[in-house]
Scaffold this active site. Structure first.
Site, PDB file in Angstrom:
ATOM      1  CE1 TYR A   1     -15.597 -39.705  -8.846  1.00  0.00           C
ATOM      2  CE2 TYR A   1     -14.976 -37.495  -9.580  1.00  0.00           C
ATOM      3  CZ  TYR A   1     -15.572 -38.330  -8.648  1.00  0.00           C
ATOM      4  OH  TYR A   1     -16.136 -37.791  -7.523  1.00  0.00           O
ATOM      5  CB  ILE A   2     -17.520 -37.302 -14.422  1.00  0.00           C
ATOM      6  CG1 ILE A   2     -16.653 -36.525 -13.429  1.00  0.00           C
ATOM      7  CG2 ILE A   2     -18.914 -36.699 -14.503  1.00  0.00           C
ATOM      8  CD1 ILE A   2     -16.329 -35.097 -13.861  1.00  0.00           C
TER       9      ILE A   2
ATOM     10  CB  SER B   1     -10.614 -45.236 -17.265  1.00  0.00           C
ATOM     11  OG  SER B   1     -10.537 -45.228 -18.671  1.00  0.00           O
TER      12      SER B   1
ATOM     13  N   GLY C   1     -11.025 -36.687 -22.336  1.00  0.00           N
ATOM     14  CA  GLY C   1     -10.041 -35.608 -22.385  1.00  0.00           C
ATOM     15  C   GLY C   1      -9.054 -35.768 -21.258  1.00  0.00           C
TER      16      GLY C   1
ATOM     17  CE  LYS D   1      -9.326 -36.455 -13.753  1.00  0.00           C
ATOM     18  NZ  LYS D   1     -10.297 -36.874 -12.772  1.00  0.00           N
TER      19      LYS D   1
ATOM     20  CB  SER E   1     -13.997 -26.991 -16.207  1.00  0.00           C
ATOM     21  OG  SER E   1     -13.372 -26.625 -15.008  1.00  0.00           O
TER      22      SER E   1
ATOM     23  CE1 TYR F   1      -9.151 -30.067 -18.210  1.00  0.00           C
ATOM     24  CE2 TYR F   1      -9.476 -28.345 -16.569  1.00  0.00           C
ATOM     25  CZ  TYR F   1      -9.954 -29.449 -17.251  1.00  0.00           C
ATOM     26  OH  TYR F   1     -11.210 -29.920 -16.990  1.00  0.00           O
TER      27      TYR F   1
ATOM     28  CE  LYS G   1     -12.331 -29.853 -20.161  1.00  0.00           C
ATOM     29  NZ  LYS G   1     -13.138 -30.926 -20.711  1.00  0.00           N
TER      30      LYS G   1
ATOM     31  CG  LEU H   1      -9.266 -31.029  -0.565  1.00  0.00           C
ATOM     32  CD1 LEU H   1      -7.929 -30.865   0.147  1.00  0.00           C
ATOM     33  CD2 LEU H   1     -10.218 -29.891  -0.193  1.00  0.00           C
TER      34      LEU H   1
END
Ligand code: NAD
Ligand code: WQD
Length: 338
Positions: free
Chosen positions: A11-12, A36, A82, A84, A124, A148, A152, A199
């Protein structure tokens, strides 16, 4: 610059590749496609007119990384790869520590072997745990409440020690707040497997008719409307933050730490309302129990990034919801529709 983008199909990472290409850089995507879809490559090409270089590989495979970095004459690495999902990390801690912590150590070892000394890492806001106050600055104490988050934090600590021992390296830790939104073309977006944990994808799947109603996790927090407040940031603003980091500190030896957030908090119900306005669809919801481990509110003080990286998030909540709706309505089932 030639930039190895681990997790660049996600996504990012995919949105960051678009911004890199549009700024004249050459991303080399290194991804094992665990979370992905290969169709992302076509979508990046449709948007930018350039087919990105892609190496299918796992970041725990040092030889494959060295080969990719040497063959493509890589200058810097942006490391998104990674796992998430917070809930899944509680069930599968070993997989999280292996992919996220071990994977990063292998990557750094491969960078050292390839003489690449510039790294930008996806951290994060979860590393702030349950912050004592908001907004959060980079010098707040760090802690973790789930595997998680701990992965990080561990990576941040490993990279900090490594940079101290290797002062010629530039290592940047970017602490993302809540990334949402999609590319404005509607061609790329967030496509979670199964029931979304986050969300925004949940709301958009309700709006498009894939799910009946949103469960709002608690309305008895000490916040203006009782629901949780977060700092939602458009994924393209986040992507731009990586370009600014590379530009301003990517060649400067040192450990660089930045919050990437907007500095504004929005509640769950604010997000529902904004999404209904953007989509013209209703998003029915029910209030349920709080989700274990959730905090009341979390938003960034982004001034350090504004000052030192000359970066600031410019896209509004309306942009975030409209762009998400364009992606979701054009691709109701994500990349599997493509
Ligand atoms: P994503 O799952 O969409 O992308 C991660 C990519 O990494 C996927 O394409 C996946 O196939 C790949 N990958 C996973 N393990 C790999 C491995 N061992 N080797 C090679 N490739 C591997 O996630 P995202 O939302 O784009 O997040 C990117 C990074 O940003 C992650 O490190 C995540 O922890 C961090 N982050 C995300 C958020 C968020 O809310 N999305 C917030 C803060 C930080
Ligand atoms: C946002 C708000 C929920 C879903 C998580 C990770 C964090 C980071 C970003 C990676 C909260 C509420 C949610 C739903 C709801 N990821 N909510 N119903 O929890 O802030 O952060 O993703 O680093 O580490 O913990 O994001 O999108 O899950 O939740 O009411 O179905 O929406 O309670 O207030 P969160 P989120």
């Amino acid at each position: 610059m030639n930039i190895l983008v681990t997790g660049g199909m996600g996504y990012i990472g995919s949105h960051t590749c678009i911004q890199l290409i549009e700024a004249g850089h050459t991303p080399i995507i290194f991804d094992n496609l665990y979370n992905s879809n290969a169709k992302v490559l076509d979508r990046i090409q449709q948007v930018t007119g350039t087919a990105p270089q892609f190496v299918k590989g796992d970041i725990r495979d040092k030889d494959a990384l060295v080969k990719a970095m040497t063959e493509h004459k890589v200058d810097s690495v942006i490391h998104f790869a990674g796992l998430k999902a917070v809930g899944e990390s509680v069930e599968k801690p070993l997989e999280y520590y292996d992919n996220n912590v071990n994977g990063t150590l292998v990557l750094v070892d491969a960078m050292r072997a390839s003489d690449v000394h510039s790294l930008v890492f996806s951290s994060s806001a979860t590393v702030y745990g349950d912050p004592a106050s908001v907004p959060i600055t980079e010098d707040f104490p760090t802690s973790a409440t789930n595997p998680y988050g701990r992965s990080k934090l561990m990576v941040e600590e490993c990279l900090t020690d490594f940079q101290k021992a290797n002062p010629d390296w530039s290592i940047t830790l970017l602490r993302y707040f809540n990334p949402v939104g999609s590319h404005q073309s509607g061609l790329l977006g967030e496509d979670p497997n199964g029931i979304p944990n986050n969300l925004m994808p949940f709301i958009s799947q309700v709006a498009v008719g894939r799910r009946e109603a949103l469960s709002v996790f608690g309305n008895d927090y000490n916040t203006p409307d009782g629901t949780g407040v977060r700092d939602y940031i458009h994924v393209l603003d986040l992507a731009d933050g990586h370009l600014s980091a590379l530009d301003k500190v990517g060649s400067t030896p040192g450990l660089h730490v930045y919050n990437l957030g907007t500095g504004n908090g929005s509640s769950v119900l604010d997000m529902v309302k904004a999404f209904e306005q953007a989509s013209g669809k209703s998003v029915p919801y029910t209030i349920v129990e709080r989700r274990a481990g959730d905090i009341a509110e979390c938003w960034a003080d982004p001034k350090k990034a504004t000052k030192e990286l000359e970066w600031t998030a410019t896209r509004t909540l309306q942009d975030m919801t409209e762009d998400t709706w364009r992606w979701q309505s054009q691709n109701p089932n994500g990349y599997s529709d493509a």
